[in-house]
Write an enzyme that holds these catalytic residues in place. Structure first.
Site, mmCIF file in Angstrom:
data_model
loop_
_atom_site.group_PDB
_atom_site.id
_atom_site.type_symbol
_atom_site.label_atom_id
_atom_site.label_comp_id
_atom_site.label_asym_id
_atom_site.label_seq_id
_atom_site.Cartn_x
_atom_site.Cartn_y
_atom_site.Cartn_z
ATOM 1 N N LYS A 174 103.725 8.327 40.088
ATOM 2 C CA LYS A 174 104.539 7.117 40.216
ATOM 3 C C LYS A 174 103.952 6.193 41.271
ATOM 4 C CE LYS A 174 108.096 6.211 42.750
ATOM 5 N NZ LYS A 174 109.363 6.178 43.470
ATOM 6 N N ASP A 218 109.515 5.693 37.010
ATOM 7 C CA ASP A 218 110.389 6.346 37.987
ATOM 8 C C ASP A 218 111.645 6.798 37.242
ATOM 9 O OD1 ASP A 218 111.865 4.100 37.494
ATOM 10 O OD2 ASP A 218 112.407 3.772 39.580
#
Ligand code: SF4
Length: 223
Positions: free
Chosen positions: A126, A145
């Protein structure tokens, strides 16, 4: 499917204008897409509310805004500066160690590839994807996310169990022109409308394009 994705993304592009940008995007704009500050802000943002991330980043960058300056700080000082972000003790160690490695292994510059970024302490896919998109202007990455993972599944774009599975599935489901903006659009939507519990489907701009997969309780009121 791709036609629906295009329609959703076009609509969200207009609809998110009335909401605040997520903290890391704002920091990237304020600091002219400086890869170092994007990296550190993204590391601090994990499981932390946006206002807390923004304030902690600002405090740290007022004291130290280069890898050398942060690497020279004692961990206790970094802890104090970034408190109360979640897991601030672990994050302080990761931030200090990542800065040291950036100095020792990458000549003081945040590396521009996924494989290199993933070797830094505390950096997962991420964070690496967001740094590549926001700071290195990559159009080849999707940053997933918890918001992107949840909403992609509610929309029926993917059927996945983890953010990493979602990232790989989205490369198939989403036309490439949207890859770099998926995170901004869905995170903004997830923070304001398609919340984890009680999404506000009644006033959602993409309600007619959404099968609401897995949604059992809907929030009332407008946004
Ligand atoms: S209709 Fe509901 S579940 Fe679908 S995107 Fe909008 S808020 Fe989320």
């Amino acid at each position: 499917m791709r036609r629906t994705v295009n329609a959703v993304m076009r609509r969200l592009g207009k609809a998110i204008a009335r909401f605040e940008e997520p903290a890391v995007e704002k920091i990237a704009e304020q600091h002219h897409d400086d890869p170092f500050q994007v990296l550190i802000a993204t590391m601090l943002s994990a499981q932390t509310r946006d206002p807390v991330t923004a304030a902690a980043s600002a405090r740290l960058f007022r004291v130290a805004r280069t890898p050398a300056a942060v690497a020279a700080l004692p961990v206790r000082r970094i802890e104090t500066l970034i408190y109360p972000v979640s897991f601030y003790r672990t994050k302080a160690v990761h931030v200090r160690d990542a800065c040291r490695q950036i100095l020792e292994r990458f000549g003081g510059r945040v590396p521009p590839t996924m494989n290199e970024l993933l070797t830094l302490p505390g950096v997962g896919r991420k964070t690496a994807n967001l740094v590549l998109i926001l700071a290195h202007r990559s159009a080849d990455n999707i940053c997933v996310d918890t918001h992107v993972h949840r909403i992609s599944n509610r929309l029926g774009w993917v059927r996945t169990r983890t953010p990493e599975e979602t990232e790989h599935a989205l490369y198939e489901a989403v036309p490439k022109r949207w890859w770099a903006t998926v995170n901004l659009y869905l995170v903004t939507w997830g923070q304001n409308v398609c919340r984890p519990v009680y999404p506000v489907c009644g006033s959602c701009a993409i309600a007619d394009l959404c099968p609401r997969i897995g949604v059992t309780r809907i929030g009332k009121g407008g946004v």
